[in-house]
Design an enzyme around this catalytic site. Structure first.
Site, PDB file in Angstrom:
ATOM      1  N   HIS A 295      42.630  32.686  19.720  1.00 48.38           N
ATOM      2  CA  HIS A 295      43.238  33.945  20.161  1.00 48.38           C
ATOM      3  C   HIS A 295      42.760  34.266  21.583  1.00 48.38           C
ATOM      4  O   HIS A 295      41.575  34.114  21.873  1.00 48.38           O
ATOM      5  CB  HIS A 295      42.813  35.066  19.206  1.00 48.38           C
ATOM      6  N   ASN A 296      43.667  34.697  22.457  1.00 49.66           N
ATOM      7  CA  ASN A 296      43.302  35.015  23.846  1.00 49.66           C
ATOM      8  C   ASN A 296      42.287  34.015  24.395  1.00 49.66           C
ATOM      9  O   ASN A 296      41.188  34.376  24.828  1.00 49.66           O
ATOM     10  CB  ASN A 296      42.745  36.451  23.945  1.00 49.66           C
ATOM     11  N   GLU A 325      46.411  30.285  23.387  1.00 52.98           N
ATOM     12  CA  GLU A 325      47.233  31.416  23.789  1.00 52.98           C
ATOM     13  C   GLU A 325      47.118  31.655  25.297  1.00 52.98           C
ATOM     14  O   GLU A 325      46.034  31.591  25.852  1.00 52.98           O
ATOM     15  CB  GLU A 325      46.760  32.669  23.029  1.00 52.98           C
ATOM     16  N   ASP A 327      48.313  34.533  28.051  1.00 50.80           N
ATOM     17  CA  ASP A 327      48.913  35.849  28.310  1.00 50.80           C
ATOM     18  C   ASP A 327      49.359  35.922  29.760  1.00 50.80           C
ATOM     19  O   ASP A 327      48.507  35.943  30.642  1.00 50.80           O
ATOM     20  CB  ASP A 327      47.841  36.945  28.135  1.00 50.80           C
ATOM     21  N   HIS A 340      44.060  39.702  30.124  1.00 54.40           N
ATOM     22  CA  HIS A 340      44.421  40.593  29.026  1.00 54.40           C
ATOM     23  C   HIS A 340      44.953  41.881  29.643  1.00 54.40           C
ATOM     24  O   HIS A 340      44.206  42.589  30.315  1.00 54.40           O
ATOM     25  CB  HIS A 340      43.180  40.862  28.167  1.00 54.40           C
ATOM     26  N   GLU A 374      52.445  34.410  25.757  1.00 56.70           N
ATOM     27  CA  GLU A 374      52.731  35.845  25.643  1.00 56.70           C
ATOM     28  C   GLU A 374      53.292  36.241  27.001  1.00 56.70           C
ATOM     29  O   GLU A 374      52.558  36.319  27.981  1.00 56.70           O
ATOM     30  CB  GLU A 374      51.435  36.615  25.378  1.00 56.70           C
TER      31      GLU A 374
END
Length: 936
Positions: A295-296, A325, A327, A340, A374
């Site tokens: 995640h992230n 991931e 973003d 983020h 994302e």
């Protein structure tokens, strides 16, 4: 050799001045040291702790210097320790840099071959030499009785002084009376370390001789270790390889030292050596596998203020992660960036991220990597993203060769070897061919920071220091709040019982932390599910509307009973560029509002926050499992986990969710479970789901999930421990006294299989405690279960965490096995593993008898079984549980629940009464209960 002689290099710290230091490899090749140093003895980085060596100016520290400051060929970085710290060095020439980079990689490969197993492959003698040198305080090449006693204390050996002195005298055979040279020390150590448990075992199989011949060894391997195809020749080879004494070797005999060496080698390890390699069928559709996910991925620490670093991608990809991931946000000069959103996390270039992924995706394994994009960019920068993806990844994106035109089926990991799949939005089919962009729903990209944590609302020009202070305060208050929520959380996975004082009887915060091997100050909430918006509901009405919809974009409104959906909802949409859309094939991101609707295509991925997924799991477990049979789903942490803590992945694996994304930067219990699960198939990032999860109906939360099928009974004899260290950072400093260890074994799997058992406490012995105690577990679905061994130090005020080892049930080997504690050299527990099939119901024994008869003698099988708290405890149980006394040394610490009795293998039915008394409804506890010790 050159590395042992050492070399002057410059260590960079990001400031203007570098430090000139002399770096060298110590004589045992086990660590890098340097001088001058204030830390003296402590100035070292052990080879075992190095995670990665990168050449050139890749690290974040190098990036702070202008290009051209150093020749990149002379630069390299060593990443080490659990926090992935970097040591950034500039050498005098490119040759030196190359020698160190390849040398270190070579040492890492030689030593950390097959993960940590081979860490103890540096033979006993080499280890003894190192121990001897460290103990020889005055450097005269021999040890006095004082130095020996100090050393034993350091090794956590608590033998009576008289016994030590007697062995010292027996070993002291040369002219220098009163000191032991290295050879004598070896003899002394062996006298002291001859294992009684192994010695007895050897006597059993050798007709009471002092050694095993090839035939006896063969019998031991077949009967006890359940090995097949053992020939006399292979037994001769074992003797040849492991027997240190030349005399025995020439006669083809294995003495006690040889037998000890063999059982302590990977051949005697509890982990199945075949599982170091891919051994499962890799030709099934992707939806039939669990897939390691991060995640992230770019974040080094918390979700609000930590750095974003490109090398995090290199690290997780090499650690076997297969879904990362990214973003993406609009950056300056038309360059998309990764960070983020709405937080102070630092920004890195999208292009650099993709280059790193391209470089490291397939270094350690060729199975496909899923890129979870994302996308928060404008159409213009989306085009740029598409261009970078195509230019940098090239053929890795080309799926034309993958023969799977049937949209009801996903291709297999085998077919997709060496490929990178882009997971993202796709333009609808009905849009015109030549349109460069189109509208798509923005519903599913809810994995965004919660509004209350947004710091920058798009305006980064405000005074950064001020925002940082706000962020620090926010982080602290959110962490505090989540701790409070933990205490009130109705959905907590642990069963809370009230103790007489009316306080919640449950493991203390500090224990949650120590269990995962983290320091209590790190304020991690291990696996406590934080229910989104719990504490917000008490605030003003304006917040309330938001509270409902916080976690999920707006999906909160279709929570049970909320029929207002559709009327209040405004569909969020965003513009998507055709170029980016075209890169997505099998992994199209979709928003899922109803898991019971039959999916049109398997070529899609639905994302759920842990909160949403947990809700579905409680309401529709069987339907969720069915949903996951045909398409992929990804779970991500709640937006409240700003401290990057992790949730328990097991309940989501139970429901067949493939991509359960964790914060890889937060070491602890949850990542240990993740590693254990994926180590069962060579750490390749793909583990096949059990067959009943891939087809047909299956309810993971049922009390009897596989009716009519045999269950497994695991009988574990916990025999002894070896060289268990003192607790890390024990609260009383290096508190001098020796530990009082006990072992806890936990099964983590379907709710009906979750349970934990512990042995009694052994006083004052970390060097070679003996428990000789049997723990029994019943497991309905071993294919998905994990087994966790924990060693604790019993303490009047609680317990301290010593170490753990977790592995998949299916990776356990039968017979006499050593369980090495993860990351601690030489420390192990010795166990006997037996797994058998049982039918018939396993009864819960109730009443006083069940609670207070602590079982006859250690070693009798029915005395300790996996007591689990029942769904709704009867009144008598609740009373009993309340009056259970705190454990004394002789009792088992904090045994909960009631022993189960396995009545033969057939159900004798003699306990029908007990069955009627307890309503066995599906238990809500998805994890073993967390109460421990006094008060439970």
């Amino acid at each position: 050799g050159a590395m042992q002689e050492g070399m002057q290099m410059v260590k960079l710290r990001g400031g203007s001045k570098g430090l000139v230091r002399f770096y060298y490899l110590d004589e045992h090749r086990s660590c890098i040291r340097w001088r001058p140093s204030r830390k003296n003895e402590k100035a070292k980085i052990s080879i075992d702790s190095i995670q990665e060596v990168s050449e050139g100016r890749q690290s974040e520290v190098f990036q702070r210097y202008p290009d051209g400051s150093f020749d990149p060929n002379c630069c390299f970085s060593i990443y080490h320790g659990s926090h992935h710290e970097s040591l950034d060095l500039v050498s005098t020439s490119s040759e030196v840099a190359r020698t160190w980079v390849t040398g270190l990689r070579y040492l890492m490969a030689g030593i950390s071959d097959e993960d940590s197993l081979a860490r103890r492959q540096r033979t006993r003698d080499q280890w003894l030499k190192q121990t001897f040198d460290e103990a020889d305080k005055n450097g005269d090449g021999s040890l006095s009785i004082g130095e020996v006693l100090q050393l034993l204390h350091k090794l956590n050996v608590n033998l009576p002084r008289q016994r030590v002195k007697q062995m010292f005298r027996e070993a002291d055979t040369d002219d220098h009376q009163g000191t032991l040279g290295f050879e004598e020390f070896c003899a002394f150590y062996k006298m002291m370390s001859t294992r009684r448990d192994l010695y007895l075992l050897m006597l059993t199989y050798s007709n009471h001789k002092d050694h095993l011949d090839a035939a006896s060894l063969q019998r031991f391997l077949q009967v006890e270790q359940k090995m097949t195809g053992v020939t006399l020749e292979s037994c001769q080879d074992i003797i040849e390889q492991f027997e240190p004494c030349p005399e025995n070797k020439s006669k083809g005999l294995l003495g006690i030292d040889g037998f000890t060496n063999y059982t302590r080698s990977p051949a005697g390890d509890i982990f199945n050596p075949d599982h170091h390699h891919v051994h499962q069928d890799m030709t099934q559709p992707l939806s039939h596998y669990f897939i390691t996910s991060s995640h992230n991925t770019y974040l080094v620490g918390d979700q609000l203020m930590s750095q974003s670093r490109v090398d995090m991608y290199a690290w997780v990809l090499q650690a076997g992660c297969r879904c990362v991931e990214v973003d993406c946000w609009d950056g300056p000069d038309g360059e998309p960036i990764v960070h983020h959103g709405y937080t102070l996390t630092s920004k890195i270039l999208f292009k650099d991220v993709i280059e790193t992924i391209n470089k490291y995706a397939f270094i350690k394994n060729e199975y496909p990597v899923i890129l979870s994009i994302e996308n928060h960019c404008s159409v213009l920068q989306q085009k740029k993203m598409a261009q970078y993806l195509t230019d940098i990844l090239g053929d890795k994106l080309d799926l034309s060769s993958v023969s799977s035109e049937d949209a009801t089926m996903l291709p297999s990991p085998q077919m997709l070897k060496g490929k990178i799949l882009v997971k993202g939005k796709k333009l609808p089919a009905n849009i015109s061919e030549d349109a460069e962009e189109g509208e798509v729903s923005d519903e599913d990209s809810a994995d965004e920071i919660d509004d209350d944590c947004k710091l920058l609302n798009g305006d980064a020009s405000t005074n950064r220091k001020r925002v940082e202070n706000i962020a620090k305060r926010k982080l602290d208050s959110l962490i505090k709040e989540s701790k409070i929520r933990d205490c009130e959380d109705p959905n907590d996975f642990s069963v809370s019982t009230l103790s007489p004082s009316g306080k919640l009887g449950r493991k203390s915060k500090a224990e949650e932390d120590v269990e995962s091997g983290e320091d209590a100050g790190a304020s991690r909430r291990n696996g406590r599910l934080v229910v989104g918006s719990f504490s917000r509901r008490k605030k003003k009405g304006s917040k309330l509307k938001k509270a409902a919809s916080m976690e999920e974009g707006d999906e909160g409104q279709d929570s049970p009973g909320g029929q207002s959906r559709g009327t209040t909802r405004q569909k969020k949409t965003m513009k998507l560029s055709r170029a980016l859309s075209d890169l997505v094939k099998y992994t199209k991101s979709v928003a899922t509002h109803d898991i019971e609707m039959e999916a049109v295509s398997s070529w899609q991925v639905s994302s759920f926050s842990e909160t949403k997924a947990h809700q579905i799991l409680q309401q529709k477990p069987a339907q969720y499992l069915r949903f996951n049979q045909h398409q992929l789903s990804r779970i991500y942490p709640s937006s409240y986990r700003v401290d990057s803590s992790n949730y328990n992945p097991q309940p989501f694996w139970n429901a067949g969710c493939q991509m359960v994304a964790l914060n890889y930067q937060s070491e602890g219990r949850m990542l240990q479970l993740n590693r254990a699960k994926f180590s069962a198939n060579g750490g390749c990032g793909y583990v096949l789901k059990p067959e009943c999860m891939c087809q047909g109906v299956f309810n993971p939360n049922s009390e009897d999930p596989l009716p009519g099928q045999l269950k497994k009974q695991l009988v574990l004899r916990i025999i002894s421990g070896q060289q268990l260290p003192k607790p890390r950072d024990s609260m009383l400093g290096d508190r001098g006294e020796i530990i009082d260890p006990f072992v806890e074994v936990e099964i983590i799997g379907l709710p009906v299989d979750c349970s934990r058992e512990q042995t009694r406490v052994v006083d004052d012995n970390g060097f070679n405690p003996t428990w000789e105690e049997t723990l029994v577990f019943t497991v309905h679905m071993p294919e998905i279960a994990l087994v966790r061994f924990l060693v604790w130090d019993h303490d009047p005020i609680g317990r301290d965490f010593i170490g753990q080892r977790t592995l998949a049930f299916s990776s356990m080997m039968p017979g006499y096995r050593h369980v090495y504690l993860e990351g601690i050299e030489e420390a192990s527990i010795f166990v006997h593993v037996a797994v058998s099939d049982i039918s018939g119901k396993v009864k819960q024994a109730l009443g006083l008898k069940g609670l207070f008869l602590r079982g006859p003698k250690p070693g009798s099988l029915d005395s300790h079984a996996a007591g689990r708290p029942l769904a709704r405890p009867s009144v008598s149980q609740r009373l009993l549980r309340r009056t259970a006394s705190a454990p004394t040394k002789s009792q088992k610490p904090g045994r909960k629940g009631f022993p189960e009795l396995v009545l033969g293998t057939q159900d004798t039915g003699s306990q029908g009464v007990a069955d009627d008394m307890v309503p066995l409804s599906p238990r809500p506890a998805l994890e073993a209960p967390a109460q421990e010790g006094p008060g439970s």
